[in-house]
Design a protein around this motif. Structure first.
Motif, short mmCIF file in Angstrom:
data_model
loop_
_atom_site.label_atom_id
_atom_site.label_comp_id
_atom_site.label_asym_id
_atom_site.label_seq_id
_atom_site.Cartn_x
_atom_site.Cartn_y
_atom_site.Cartn_z
N VAL A 80 0.85 -1.20 0.00
CA VAL A 80 0.00 0.00 0.00
C VAL A 80 0.88 1.24 0.00
O VAL A 80 1.90 1.30 0.71
CB VAL A 80 -0.91 0.02 1.25
CG1 VAL A 80 -1.94 1.14 1.13
CG2 VAL A 80 -1.61 -1.33 1.44
N TRP A 81 0.52 2.24 -0.82
CA TRP A 81 1.28 3.49 -0.86
C TRP A 81 0.40 4.61 -0.31
O TRP A 81 -0.69 4.87 -0.83
CB TRP A 81 1.79 3.83 -2.26
CG TRP A 81 1.30 2.94 -3.37
CD1 TRP A 81 0.39 3.22 -4.34
CD2 TRP A 81 1.73 1.58 -3.63
NE1 TRP A 81 0.22 2.16 -5.17
CE2 TRP A 81 1.03 1.13 -4.76
CE3 TRP A 81 2.63 0.72 -3.00
CZ2 TRP A 81 1.20 -0.15 -5.28
CZ3 TRP A 81 2.80 -0.55 -3.52
CH2 TRP A 81 2.09 -0.97 -4.66
N ILE A 82 0.89 5.26 0.74
CA ILE A 82 0.06 6.21 1.48
C ILE A 82 0.88 7.44 1.87
O ILE A 82 2.11 7.43 1.85
CB ILE A 82 -0.52 5.56 2.76
CG1 ILE A 82 0.62 5.05 3.66
CG2 ILE A 82 -1.49 4.46 2.41
CD1 ILE A 82 0.13 4.45 4.99
N GLY A 87 -3.49 9.65 6.90
CA GLY A 87 -3.62 10.51 5.73
C GLY A 87 -4.21 9.80 4.54
O GLY A 87 -4.88 8.76 4.66
N VAL A 88 -3.95 10.32 3.36
CA VAL A 88 -4.58 9.81 2.15
C VAL A 88 -3.84 8.57 1.64
O VAL A 88 -2.66 8.35 1.94
CB VAL A 88 -4.60 10.89 1.04
CG1 VAL A 88 -5.41 12.10 1.50
CG2 VAL A 88 -3.19 11.30 0.63
N GLU A 89 -4.57 7.77 0.88
CA GLU A 89 -4.00 6.59 0.22
C GLU A 89 -3.94 6.86 -1.27
O GLU A 89 -4.90 7.31 -1.88
CB GLU A 89 -4.85 5.36 0.51
CG GLU A 89 -4.37 4.10 -0.22
CD GLU A 89 -5.20 2.87 0.12
OE1 GLU A 89 -5.45 2.07 -0.81
OE2 GLU A 89 -5.62 2.72 1.28
N PHE A 90 -2.77 6.51 -1.87
CA PHE A 90 -2.61 6.70 -3.31
C PHE A 90 -2.99 5.45 -4.10
O PHE A 90 -3.48 5.54 -5.23
CB PHE A 90 -1.16 7.08 -3.63
CG PHE A 90 -0.75 8.39 -3.03
CD1 PHE A 90 -1.13 9.59 -3.62
CD2 PHE A 90 -0.02 8.44 -1.86
CE1 PHE A 90 -0.77 10.80 -3.08
CE2 PHE A 90 0.35 9.65 -1.30
CZ PHE A 90 -0.02 10.85 -1.90
N ARG A 388 -4.99 11.61 -6.91
CA ARG A 388 -4.46 10.46 -6.19
C ARG A 388 -4.60 9.18 -7.00
O ARG A 388 -3.69 8.35 -7.05
CB ARG A 388 -5.15 10.31 -4.83
CG ARG A 388 -4.68 11.28 -3.79
CD ARG A 388 -5.20 10.91 -2.41
NE ARG A 388 -6.65 11.05 -2.28
CZ ARG A 388 -7.27 12.20 -2.04
NH1 ARG A 388 -6.57 13.31 -1.92
NH2 ARG A 388 -8.58 12.24 -1.91
N LYS A 389 -5.75 9.03 -7.62
CA LYS A 389 -5.96 7.82 -8.42
C LYS A 389 -5.00 7.77 -9.60
O LYS A 389 -4.41 6.72 -9.88
CB LYS A 389 -7.39 7.74 -8.92
CG LYS A 389 -7.68 6.44 -9.68
CD LYS A 389 -9.12 6.34 -10.14
CE LYS A 389 -9.41 4.98 -10.75
NZ LYS A 389 -8.41 4.52 -11.73
N ALA A 390 -4.84 8.88 -10.28
CA ALA A 390 -3.92 8.91 -11.43
C ALA A 390 -2.49 8.57 -10.97
O ALA A 390 -1.78 7.77 -11.60
CB ALA A 390 -3.97 10.27 -12.12
#
Length: 560
Positions: A80-82, A87-90, A388-390
């Motif tokens: 997982v990349w965060i 905070g937010v998750e990429f 973030r999704k991109a």
């Protein structure tokens, strides 16, 4: 000063040294394994046991021990990349637990998650089954002298006294600062510094309950500066390994700063306990030679790699297996003068290949430093979510080669070795994320599920195996007579009713070496079966393979 004798003296009781001692003992070759420390593991350096290593564990009868180590088999293996836990998750690469992960079609085993502080004890118990294998902790190699007929080693004992040990052969599995390598004067080539990294083991009970990112094996933390931190689940319970990735600048990080880094990773205050701190240097180095004569190197003593990909220990254990059967051959008298020199020729290109791919994986992980997320990606809301999704989709695709690397673990080969009989066939594709099985000489003998429920890999290990895979295969009396004459361990196995075997191996006859690699194949008997066996055991060398490929590392060539 007393003089003790042993056929093989092994220096360094990490997983590679333990594997070498165990494989030798399994082959009825005595050894003495010494380790200067007490064997306690404060910082597990590895946690992934690769598929080829698991095939060796299967051979040794310890695969089930690894599969059912204390690491929970139902623990998700997501990457997982965060930004932070709060905070937010990429993005993420969802990966099922070890219990749910299917077996690959190319092997009867699959990669396993078994941290070093769980894996080493399994190997120690394996070595301990054999009365002719001994491990001594608190025992240090001080010096050695290589003679024409053996090695004399000076040893420091736990009580502060000294003794001499006479060995037929000495193997250094003593890590990055190898005493054995330095004594031999062997240089390492490549990049001596990739990053100065600091590993921190900390404890936090039920950490996943403190955030919304769920259970995962590995979290990669990405800030405005790019990738700066990783955290992995060491035991699937309360122990976590945090790696402060760093760069080429050497610095000591004080504990108070480390505490602030842990809090930044969480994104809010929480309770934790720091267990240990270990600064280390990420390197990309391969030794000029793996030894010669009567002294050899294996594992980190002859190749150092970034852990990105999990290739280091697994490459080292394959070193041990390659060396063990060759030592058995010379100790028992059926191996020739060319067999041990083939060790460097076979194993060095494998290390260069693994080290290079691990370096590529590191560059992929750190690619965020030159392509960091845009500021809006750290802001909650629809616009930030789109960015973030991109970004997450790009990073997920970038990182896939590290998560799926069966080709690195199974695809190495010894086709150009002087103790392999090449057949003139073209080199198959060298893939990272896939592996296409082949019976080409030098390659790992393919896995096939046999009709009696065994895997074909279960046939290999104890000696040479001569497979007859067709009713049209000729009689092999010439091979058998030569083997009996020179006490070469050779077993003939007829598998006429296994069409998949014949298709994958590509010939009616195939000789598989004790390490499980094909040595020779053909539909007809060679003119001299004895010459084939003599090449495979190192009495003669293959004329077609006398010029090996360039053994220089394909990484940069700074001497370390």
């Amino acid at each position: 000063m007393s003089l003790e004798k042993t056929p093989i003296l092994i220096v360094g009781a990490g997983p590679v040294g333990l594997s070498l001692a165990g494989d030798l003992a399994w082959r009825d070759v005595p050894s003495l394994l010494i380790e200067r420390t007490d064997g306690a593991i404060q910082q597990p350096k590895m946690d992934m046991v690769g598929v080829r290593t698991m095939e060796f564990c299967r051979r040794w009868g310890i695969a089930r021990d690894v599969e059912y180590s204390p690491y929970p088999r139902d623990y998700p293996q997501d990457n997982v990349w965060i930004e932070s836990f709060a905070g937010v998750e990429f993005g993420r690469e969802p990966m099922v637990s070890k219990e749910e992960e299917p077996y690959p079609p190319q092997s009867p085993q699959k990669r396993e998650r078994c941290p070093q502080d769980m894996f080493d004890p399994i190997l120690r118990r394996f070595v301990g089954r054999f009365p002719h294998a001994e491990i001594r902790y608190g025992t240090e190699l001080l010096d050695f002298e290589e003679l024409e007929d053996g090695v004399i080693a000076d040893i420091g004992l736990p009580d502060g006294t000294f003794k001499k040990i006479a060995a037929d052969y000495l193997v250094g599995t003593d890590g990055a600062a190898s005493t054995v390598r330095h004594k031999l004067g062997i240089e390492m080539h490549g990049r001596p510094v990739l990053t100065y990294t600091t590993n921190v083991i900390f404890r936090c009970r039920d950490l996943p309950s403190l955030h919304d990112k769920g259970k995962a094996y590995r979290f990669i933390f990405i800030g405005p500066e790019g990738t700066w931190l990783t955290i992995v689940a060491i035991d699937g319970a309360d122990r976590w390994r945090m790696s402060i990735v760093g760069n080429e600048e050497k610095r000591t990080i004080p504990e108070e700063e480390i505490r602030q880094i842990i809090l930044r990773a969480m994104g809010k205050p929480f309770e934790f306990e720091i267990e240990s701190i270990m600064p280390w240097v990420r390197r990309e180095l391969v030794a000029e030679s793996y030894g010669s004569g009567r002294v050899f190197l294996a594992g980190d003593s002859c190749h150092l790699t970034s852990p990105t990909g999990g290739f280091g220990m697994n490459t080292g254990i394959a070193d041990a297996v390659d060396l063990a059967w060759k030592l058995e051959a010379v100790v028992k008298g059926w191996g020739g003068k060319h067999l041990l020199p083939s060790y460097t020729i076979e194993r060095k290109p494998v290390a260069v290949r693994a080290v290079t791919e691990a370096g590529r994986n590191l560059k992929r992980m750190l690619s965020t430093r030159s392509k960091a997320p845009p500021p809006i990606a750290f802001v909650p809301g629809p616009e930030g979510e789109k960015e973030r999704k991109a970004y997450g989709d790009w990073y997920t695709e970038t990182m896939k080669a590290e998560w799926y690397s069966i080709g690195i673990h199974l695809g190495f080969n010894y086709y150009h070795s002087p103790v392999i009989c090449p057949d003139g066939s073209p080199e198959p594709p060298d893939l990272v994320s896939d592996y296409r099985q082949t019976g080409r000489p030098g390659h790992r003998a393919p896995h096939v599920w046999l009709k009696d429920g065994r895997s074909s890999v279960d046939l290999f290990g104890r000696g040479f195996v001569l497979l007859r895979l067709s009713e049209d295969a000729p009689a092999v009396d010439g091979f058998v007579r030569h083997a009996r004459r020179f006490d070469i361990p050779l077993t003939v196995v007829d598998l006429f009713d296994e069409p998949e075997m014949r298709a994958l191996y590509g010939a009616d006859l195939s000789i598989v070496r004790p390490d499980g690699h094909v040595g020779w194949c053909g539909d007809r008997l060679p003119t001299s079966p004895g010459d084939v066996l003599d090449i495979l055991r190192g009495v003669k060398v293959s004329q077609e393979a006398q010029t090996p490929p360039d053994l220089a590392p394909s990484v940069e060539t700074t001497t370390g």
